[in-house]
Motif scaffolding. Structure first.
Motif, PDB file in Angstrom:
ATOM      1  N   CYS A   1       0.848  -1.196   0.000  1.00  0.00           N
ATOM      2  CA  CYS A   1       0.000   0.000   0.000  1.00  0.00           C
ATOM      3  C   CYS A   1       0.883   1.246   0.000  1.00  0.00           C
ATOM      4  CB  CYS A   1      -0.923   0.017   1.218  1.00  0.00           C
ATOM      5  SG  CYS A   1      -0.084  -0.235   2.759  1.00  0.00           S
ATOM      6  N   GLN A   2       0.202   2.385  -0.040  1.00  0.00           N
ATOM      7  CA  GLN A   2       0.918   3.655   0.086  1.00  0.00           C
ATOM      8  C   GLN A   2       0.474   4.328   1.381  1.00  0.00           C
ATOM      9  OE1 GLN A   2      -0.112   5.493  -3.802  1.00  0.00           O
ATOM     10  NE2 GLN A   2       2.085   5.456  -4.145  1.00  0.00           N
TER      11      GLN A   2
ATOM     12  N   VAL B   1      -2.689   2.746  -7.368  1.00  0.00           N
ATOM     13  CA  VAL B   1      -1.846   2.496  -6.198  1.00  0.00           C
ATOM     14  C   VAL B   1      -1.041   1.218  -6.419  1.00  0.00           C
ATOM     15  CG1 VAL B   1      -1.852   2.015  -3.725  1.00  0.00           C
ATOM     16  CG2 VAL B   1      -3.468   3.652  -4.676  1.00  0.00           C
TER      17      VAL B   1
ATOM     18  N   TYR C   1      -3.619   5.320   5.291  1.00  0.00           N
ATOM     19  CA  TYR C   1      -3.326   4.232   4.359  1.00  0.00           C
ATOM     20  C   TYR C   1      -4.069   4.423   3.043  1.00  0.00           C
ATOM     21  CZ  TYR C   1      -1.407   1.164   8.021  1.00  0.00           C
ATOM     22  OH  TYR C   1      -0.653   0.608   9.007  1.00  0.00           O
TER      23      TYR C   1
ATOM     24  N   LYS D   1       1.921   1.776  -8.598  1.00  0.00           N
ATOM     25  CA  LYS D   1       3.026   2.485  -7.932  1.00  0.00           C
ATOM     26  C   LYS D   1       3.807   1.529  -7.032  1.00  0.00           C
ATOM     27  CE  LYS D   1       1.602   7.189  -8.412  1.00  0.00           C
ATOM     28  NZ  LYS D   1       0.137   7.342  -8.277  1.00  0.00           N
ATOM     29  N   VAL D   2       3.072   0.654  -6.326  1.00  0.00           N
ATOM     30  CA  VAL D   2       3.748  -0.315  -5.454  1.00  0.00           C
ATOM     31  C   VAL D   2       4.588  -1.260  -6.302  1.00  0.00           C
ATOM     32  CG1 VAL D   2       3.427  -2.198  -3.812  1.00  0.00           C
ATOM     33  CG2 VAL D   2       1.980  -0.173  -3.658  1.00  0.00           C
TER      34      VAL D   2
ATOM     35  N   HIS E   1       7.693   0.265  -7.681  1.00  0.00           N
ATOM     36  CA  HIS E   1       8.696   0.347  -6.617  1.00  0.00           C
ATOM     37  C   HIS E   1       9.356  -1.022  -6.391  1.00  0.00           C
ATOM     38  CE1 HIS E   1      10.563   1.816  -2.939  1.00  0.00           C
ATOM     39  NE2 HIS E   1      10.122   0.734  -2.332  1.00  0.00           N
TER      40      HIS E   1
ATOM     41  N   GLN F   1       8.862   2.104   2.119  1.00  0.00           N
ATOM     42  CA  GLN F   1       9.331   3.437   2.531  1.00  0.00           C
ATOM     43  C   GLN F   1       8.668   3.835   3.850  1.00  0.00           C
ATOM     44  OE1 GLN F   1       8.171   5.797  -0.842  1.00  0.00           O
ATOM     45  NE2 GLN F   1      10.033   5.329  -1.990  1.00  0.00           N
TER      46      GLN F   1
ATOM     47  N   THR G   1       3.825  11.157  -0.528  1.00  0.00           N
ATOM     48  CA  THR G   1       3.270   9.808  -0.420  1.00  0.00           C
ATOM     49  C   THR G   1       4.418   8.817  -0.319  1.00  0.00           C
ATOM     50  OG1 THR G   1       1.478  10.527  -1.851  1.00  0.00           O
ATOM     51  CG2 THR G   1       1.681   8.182  -1.480  1.00  0.00           C
ATOM     52  N   PHE G   2       4.337   7.915   0.639  1.00  0.00           N
ATOM     53  CA  PHE G   2       5.357   6.886   0.797  1.00  0.00           C
ATOM     54  C   PHE G   2       4.806   5.577   0.245  1.00  0.00           C
ATOM     55  CE2 PHE G   2       5.981  10.062   4.042  1.00  0.00           C
ATOM     56  CZ  PHE G   2       7.349  10.242   4.086  1.00  0.00           C
ATOM     57  N   THR G   3       5.644   4.819  -0.435  1.00  0.00           N
ATOM     58  CA  THR G   3       5.178   3.582  -1.065  1.00  0.00           C
ATOM     59  C   THR G   3       5.847   2.368  -0.427  1.00  0.00           C
ATOM     60  OG1 THR G   3       4.898   4.761  -3.144  1.00  0.00           O
ATOM     61  CG2 THR G   3       4.962   2.367  -3.262  1.00  0.00           C
TER      62      THR G   3
ATOM     63  N   ARG H   1       0.390   8.131   3.804  1.00  0.00           N
ATOM     64  CA  ARG H   1       0.682   9.550   4.011  1.00  0.00           C
ATOM     65  C   ARG H   1       0.757   9.753   5.503  1.00  0.00           C
ATOM     66  NH1 ARG H   1      -3.257  11.364  -0.266  1.00  0.00           N
ATOM     67  NH2 ARG H   1      -1.998  11.278  -2.150  1.00  0.00           N
TER      68      ARG H   1
END
Length: 396
Positions: free
Chosen positions: A28-29, A70, A56, A73-74, A77, A44, A39-41, A31
Motif C-alpha cells: 500500500c501507500q 496504487v 493508508y 506504484k507499489v 517500486h 518506505q 506519499t510513501f510507497t 501519508r
C-alpha cells in the motif's frame, strides 16, 4: 530465465526470486500527518518518523484489487532499481489472486503484466493452490489437504485433492485482520482513548497482546476480577515515536494496579479485548455478522465433498495467513473441530513455522517443478490469443 514469485496480498506483498529469500513488504501507500503532501510507497514506511495518524491508501477493497493506480506504484517500486531490479524480458512471474476473482480484474492484470511491464511469461494462481503445492511437496503420501487461509480481508477454507482445488468445497468468511484491527480500534475508542485514526499503532497492539481463548466464558469471568486476581489484564505502553519507537507490554512485575504511573507514559489497559477480538473468527455473529464461524465452515466444506475424501481432509488441515499467528489459534480450532467431527475420524491441524510466507514458499517450489513450463502463458501466446489463452491455461 529468472522466476519472480509475488504473493500479492491485500495487506502485504510477499515477493522474491525463486532462487532467493522472501521479503514481506506492505502492499500500500502511506501519508503521514506531518508531511501530508508526500506519499510513501511500500517499504518506505520505515522512513516515516512519526507513524501516528498514518493514512493508508490500499489497492485492495474487500479483498479484491480495485485501485490499480496504487497497485502500479507499489509494483513499480518493487520491480524497480531500489528493490528487485527486474529484467522483464527475461523474467517469468508467478502472481497470486483471490478465489473467484472477477474477470475484469483478471483482464486488467493480464494487460498490466504483459503489455505494460512486458514479462516474458506469467502464471496467475490462487495463494491457496500454492499452499497446497507446498503441502503435497513435503507430505508425499497425502492425497488431500484443506487449506485455511485467514488473511487481511477474509478467511477462506479451500479443499484440494491431488493438488486440484475442489471448487464446490470452497467457503469464505468475511472476517479478516482488517476487521479485527478496526473492531479493536472501536472498542478502545469507546472505553478509554480515541484511537480511530491510529490504525498502525492499534494493529501493533493487536499483534502484541491478542490471543485466542480456549474457554471464552471462563476467561471473561477472569477478566472481570479486580487487581491481582485478574491474570489476563495487560498494560500496553503506547509509542510516542520520540523516546518509545515501538509499543510494548509492561512486564507483570511492573504493573501498577491503580493505573497511576509516575513515568508519564501513555498506557492502554486491556483485559477482555485481548481475546474478544480474535473470537470473531470463531463467532462472527458476536458483532452481528451473520455467518458461520471457522470450525463450522470447515465442517460444512468437508461435508459437501465425497465421503471417502472426508477423513483425509480432516487429517490434513493447513493454516496459513497472518491471523493464524494468534497464540492458541491452532489449539482452539482443533478442539472445536474435535467436537463437531464424527468420533471415528482423526482431526489434525497443522500450523507451519511461517504461515504468512507458506504460499510464497509453495510458489518457489512450483517454479522449480517440472510441470511449471506447462502452466505458464508466454508473452507470444498472449499477443497471439489475448485474454482467452489466460482463461484456458490458468485453472481458476
Amino acid at each position: 530465465m529468472a522466476t519472480l514469485v509475488l504473493d500479492n496480498g491485500a495487506n502485504s506483498a510477499k515477493i522474491g526470486y525463486s532462487s532467493e529469500k522472501v521479503s514481506v513488504i506492505p502492499n500500500c501507500q502511506f501519508r503521514s500527518k506531518t508531511s501530508r503532501l508526500k506519499t510513501f510507497t511500500a517499504n518506505q514506511l520505515d522512513e516515516i518518523k512519526d507513524p501516528s495518524g498514518l493514512f493508508y491508501i490500499l489497492p485492495f477493497q474487500k479483498g479484491y484489487l480495485v485501485n490499480w493506480d496504487v497497485q502500479r506504484k507499489v509494483w513499480d517500486h518493487l520491480f524497480g532499481k531500489e528493490m528487485f531490479k527486474v529484467d522483464f524480458s527475461d523474467t517469468s512471474i508467478i502472481i497470486t489472486e483471490p478465489y473467484f476473482n472477477f474477470s475484469s480484474i483478471q483482464e486488467s492484470m493480464n494487460e498490466i503484466l504483459f503489455e505494460e511491464y512486458q514479462f516474458q511469461s506469467a502464471l496467475r494462481i490462487n495463494a491457496g493452490s500454492l499452499s497446497s503445492h507446498h503441502f503435497f511437496h513435503s507430505e508425499h503420501s497425502e492425497l488431500c489437504c484443506l487449506v485455511v487461509d485467514s488473511g487481511f480481508s477474509f478467511t477462506h477454507v479451500a479443499p484440494y485433492c491431488r493438488s486440484k482445488k475442489l471448487k464446490e468445497g470452497i467457503r469464505r468468511i468475511n472476517v479478516g485482520g482488517k476487521l479485527l484491527t478496526n473492531h479493536l480500534k472501536e472498542i478502545i475508542s469507546y472505553r478509554q482513548l480515541h484511537v480511530m485514526d491510529e490504525t498502525y499503532v492499534i494493529n501493533q497492539v493487536k499483534e502484541d497482546v491478542c490471543y485466542v481463548s480456549q474457554n471464552f466464558y471462563r476467561d471473561m469471568e477472569t477478566a472481570q476480577l479486580k487487581s491481582e486476581d485478574n491474570t489476563l489484564m495487560r498494560d500496553y505502553v503506547l509509542p510516542d515515536f520520540s523516546s518509545i519507537k515501538k509499543g510494548f507490554c509492561k512486564p507483570q512485575e511492573e504493573v501498577v494496579f491503580s493505573g497511576k504511573y509516575k513515568t508519564g507514559e501513555q498506557i492502554l489497559r486491556l483485559a477482555n479485548e485481548r481475546f474478544a477480538v480474535p473470537e470473531m473468527l470463531f463467532h462472527p455473529s458476536d458483532i452481528g455478522i451473520q455467518e458461520m464461524g471457522l470450525p463450522e465452515a470447515i465442517v460444512d466444506s468437508v461435508q459437501s465433498l465425497p465421503e471417502d475424501m472426508q477423513p483425509h481432509l480432516y487429517q490434513n488441515i493447513v493454516l496459513t495467513g497472518g491471523n493464524t499467528l494468534f497464540p492458541g489459534f491452532r489449539e482452539r480450532l482443533e478442539a472445536e473441530l474435535r467436537c463437531l467431527v464424527p468420533a471415528h475420524l482423526p482431526v489434525s491441524v497443522l500450523l507451519p513455522s511461517n504461515p504468512v510466507c507458506y504460499s510464497w514458499e509453495g510458489g518457489k517450489l512450483l517454479a522449480h517443478s517440472p510441470d511449471y513450463d506447462e502452466m505458464l502463458v508466454t508473452r507470444e501466446d498472449y499477443e497471439e490469443n489475448g485474454h482467452l489463452i489466460c482463461e484456458e491455461k490458468f485453472d481458476l
